[in-house]
Design a protein around this motif. Structure first.
Motif, mmCIF file in Angstrom:
data_model
loop_
_atom_site.group_PDB
_atom_site.id
_atom_site.type_symbol
_atom_site.label_atom_id
_atom_site.label_comp_id
_atom_site.label_asym_id
_atom_site.label_seq_id
_atom_site.Cartn_x
_atom_site.Cartn_y
_atom_site.Cartn_z
ATOM 1 N N ARG A 1 39.440 20.370 83.816
ATOM 2 C CA ARG A 1 39.459 21.835 83.759
ATOM 3 C C ARG A 1 38.057 22.397 83.950
ATOM 4 N NH1 ARG A 1 39.945 24.736 78.081
ATOM 5 N NH2 ARG A 1 37.763 24.049 78.158
ATOM 6 N N ASN A 2 37.099 21.855 83.221
ATOM 7 C CA ASN A 2 35.730 22.353 83.304
ATOM 8 C C ASN A 2 35.122 22.144 84.683
ATOM 9 O OD1 ASN A 2 36.090 22.918 80.633
ATOM 10 N ND2 ASN A 2 34.438 21.616 79.871
ATOM 11 N N LEU B 1 39.292 34.057 85.312
ATOM 12 C CA LEU B 1 40.140 33.881 84.126
ATOM 13 C C LEU B 1 41.538 34.457 84.326
ATOM 14 C CD1 LEU B 1 37.465 34.719 81.406
ATOM 15 C CD2 LEU B 1 38.350 32.456 82.014
ATOM 16 N N PHE C 1 43.962 28.581 83.892
ATOM 17 C CA PHE C 1 43.122 28.029 82.832
ATOM 18 C C PHE C 1 43.615 28.509 81.476
ATOM 19 C CE2 PHE C 1 40.071 28.309 86.454
ATOM 20 C CZ PHE C 1 39.924 26.938 86.640
ATOM 21 N N PHE C 2 43.883 27.576 80.606
ATOM 22 C CA PHE C 2 44.349 27.932 79.267
ATOM 23 C C PHE C 2 43.721 26.992 78.259
ATOM 24 C CE2 PHE C 2 47.415 25.316 81.512
ATOM 25 C CZ PHE C 2 47.609 24.231 80.664
ATOM 26 N N ALA C 3 43.715 27.440 77.008
ATOM 27 C CA ALA C 3 43.098 26.647 75.949
ATOM 28 C C ALA C 3 43.918 25.392 75.695
ATOM 29 C CB ALA C 3 43.000 27.487 74.671
ATOM 30 N N LYS D 1 50.186 27.909 76.128
ATOM 31 C CA LYS D 1 49.315 28.302 77.230
ATOM 32 C C LYS D 1 48.686 29.665 76.966
ATOM 33 C CE LYS D 1 51.599 25.617 80.840
ATOM 34 N NZ LYS D 1 52.250 25.653 82.155
ATOM 35 N N ARG E 1 45.765 32.019 77.620
ATOM 36 C CA ARG E 1 44.783 32.143 78.688
ATOM 37 C C ARG E 1 43.359 31.987 78.147
ATOM 38 N NH1 ARG E 1 45.516 34.078 83.806
ATOM 39 N NH2 ARG E 1 47.549 34.925 83.223
ATOM 40 N N LEU E 2 42.534 31.271 78.910
ATOM 41 C CA LEU E 2 41.152 31.041 78.519
ATOM 42 C C LEU E 2 40.418 32.385 78.428
ATOM 43 C CD1 LEU E 2 39.765 28.258 78.074
ATOM 44 C CD2 LEU E 2 38.619 28.616 80.270
ATOM 45 N N THR E 3 39.543 32.531 77.456
ATOM 46 C CA THR E 3 38.812 33.781 77.245
ATOM 47 C C THR E 3 37.394 33.694 77.803
ATOM 48 O OG1 THR E 3 37.979 33.077 75.092
ATOM 49 C CG2 THR E 3 40.111 34.215 75.132
ATOM 50 N N THR F 1 34.844 31.588 75.798
ATOM 51 C CA THR F 1 34.971 30.152 76.044
ATOM 52 C C THR F 1 34.313 29.775 77.363
ATOM 53 O OG1 THR F 1 37.057 30.072 74.808
ATOM 54 C CG2 THR F 1 36.592 28.230 76.285
ATOM 55 N N LEU F 2 34.540 30.572 78.402
ATOM 56 C CA LEU F 2 33.908 30.322 79.699
ATOM 57 C C LEU F 2 32.389 30.393 79.561
ATOM 58 C CD1 LEU F 2 33.919 30.040 82.806
ATOM 59 C CD2 LEU F 2 34.158 32.539 82.933
#
Length: 352
Positions: free
Chosen positions: A196-197, A215, A276-278, A289, A291-293, A296-297
């Motif tokens: 993911r990263n 995001l 992208f999700f945590a 799922k 969503r990535l914040t 975090t990014l």
């Protein structure tokens, strides 16, 4: 009289009649019925310049553009007032003096914009016979590198000359991205987090996406065009849609990531699940799922920067600047860069 406000409320017939009467009464037409400001007042000269050259009726301008024009006009007016000059007094000495003043007081980005405003005003004056000579030919603008810069805070009376580049060169960008997977410390879902990263880093670097656009990507944001190339459809600032090509190496990492998290690699434009999700440290982490914040990014980028020993001021947005600059350095046409990155481009200057 405020021409701009008045003309906005006129239809075509009223507009023509107004121009005929107004310009004739004020002796602003020559024997060929062309606009002539040889004997006009300075107020007429300025208002017609703003009306005809800066804010024509058929164009819409952002608040940022309007504010910039007003600032440039104020700078010129202040200079003339401080030196007891009128617009009619402007000649070769005054052009060179103002040119020198602007280049010394402002950073290249601001100086170029202010001198471009001055150039357009002088050209309008020459075209309308307000000035008898082509004075704008004596303007020399500073050289500005292609790229993005931060103008550091200075006192009002000080020249804004201290700048810091907000972009990475190709080698540093790729070196930094290699650390995106290395920052993962968790044991559960380690491979998924690393993939993911890595994908986050490549998308930032190879697409020029804003953090918010990255995001907001869904699996359904991706599609193939008629020639079989993969594109990502995003909604940018002002809710403007655009399509961005996905490079082959990024595409490979994208599908690898999807496979690693147990998701289908078949393109489905109806899939609205977040790309992208945590990945929580739970027994069934992929079912949640969320969503990535942005925090975090931001943390991913900062930890990678720290581990790589690079400039600690680097943020996700630096990759967008890097993307645009690399395109320009590789002679990608400005129109293409503008479409892919959704930016406003002026000669040698880029505004995000």
């Amino acid at each position: 009289m405020n021409y701009l406000a008045l003309l906005k409320n006129m239809n075509d017939e009223q507009y023509l009649a107004y121009l005929k009467d107004h310009l004739k009464d004020r002796h602003l037409l020559d024997e060929n019925r062309n606009l002539s400001l040889a004997n006009s007042s300075e107020q007429d000269f300025l208002e017609l310049f703003f009306l005809e050259k800066l804010f024509p009726q058929d164009k819409k301008f952002s608040l940022h553009t309007v504010k910039a024009y007003r600032s440039d006009a104020k700078t010129l007016l202040t200079f003339l007032t401080d030196h007891s000059l009128s617009f009619r007094d402007i000649g070769f000495p005054e052009v060179k003096a103002y040119n020198k003043f602007i280049k010394e007081k402002y950073a290249a980005k601001s100086a170029i914009r202010k001198l471009e405003f001055f150039r357009r005003l002088l050209n309008f004056g020459y075209e309308t016979q307000f000035y008898k000579a082509h004075l704008s030919t004596w303007i020399s603008k500073p050289v500005s590198k292609k790229g993005h810069y931060i103008i550091e805070e200075t006192r009002h009376e000080e020249a804004q000359t201290r700048i810091q580049v907000r972009e990475l060169n190709q080698r540093d960008a790729e070196f930094l991205i290699s650390f995106f997977p290395r920052i993962v410390k968790a044991t559960r879902n380690r491979e998924q987090l690393e993939k993911r990263n890595l994908l986050i880093g490549y998308l930032l670097y190879t697409t020029g996406l804003r953090a918010s656009e990255l995001l907001s990507l869904n699996w359904g944001s991706f599609r193939y065009n008629r020639k079989g190339f993969l594109f990502a459809d995003v909604i940018g600032k002002g809710k403007k849609p655009r399509s961005i090509p996905i490079r082959e190496e990024t595409k490979e990492i994208l599908f690898n990531y999807r496979s690693t998290i147990g998701e289908s690699v078949e393109i489905n434009i109806d899939d609205t699940s977040p790309l992208f999700f945590a990945l929580y440290n739970k027994n069934e982490p992929l079912l949640n799922k969320k969503r990535l914040t942005y925090p975090t990014l931001y943390k991913i980028v900062k930890e990678a920067v720290h581990m790589a020993g690079k400039n600690l001021k680097v943020t996700p947005h630096w990759f967008r600047h890097t993307f645009v600059t690399l395109l320009l350095e590789n002679d990608v046409p400005l129109a293409v860069v503008k479409d892919w990155a959704a930016i406003r481009i002026f000669p040698l200057l880029i505004y995000t």
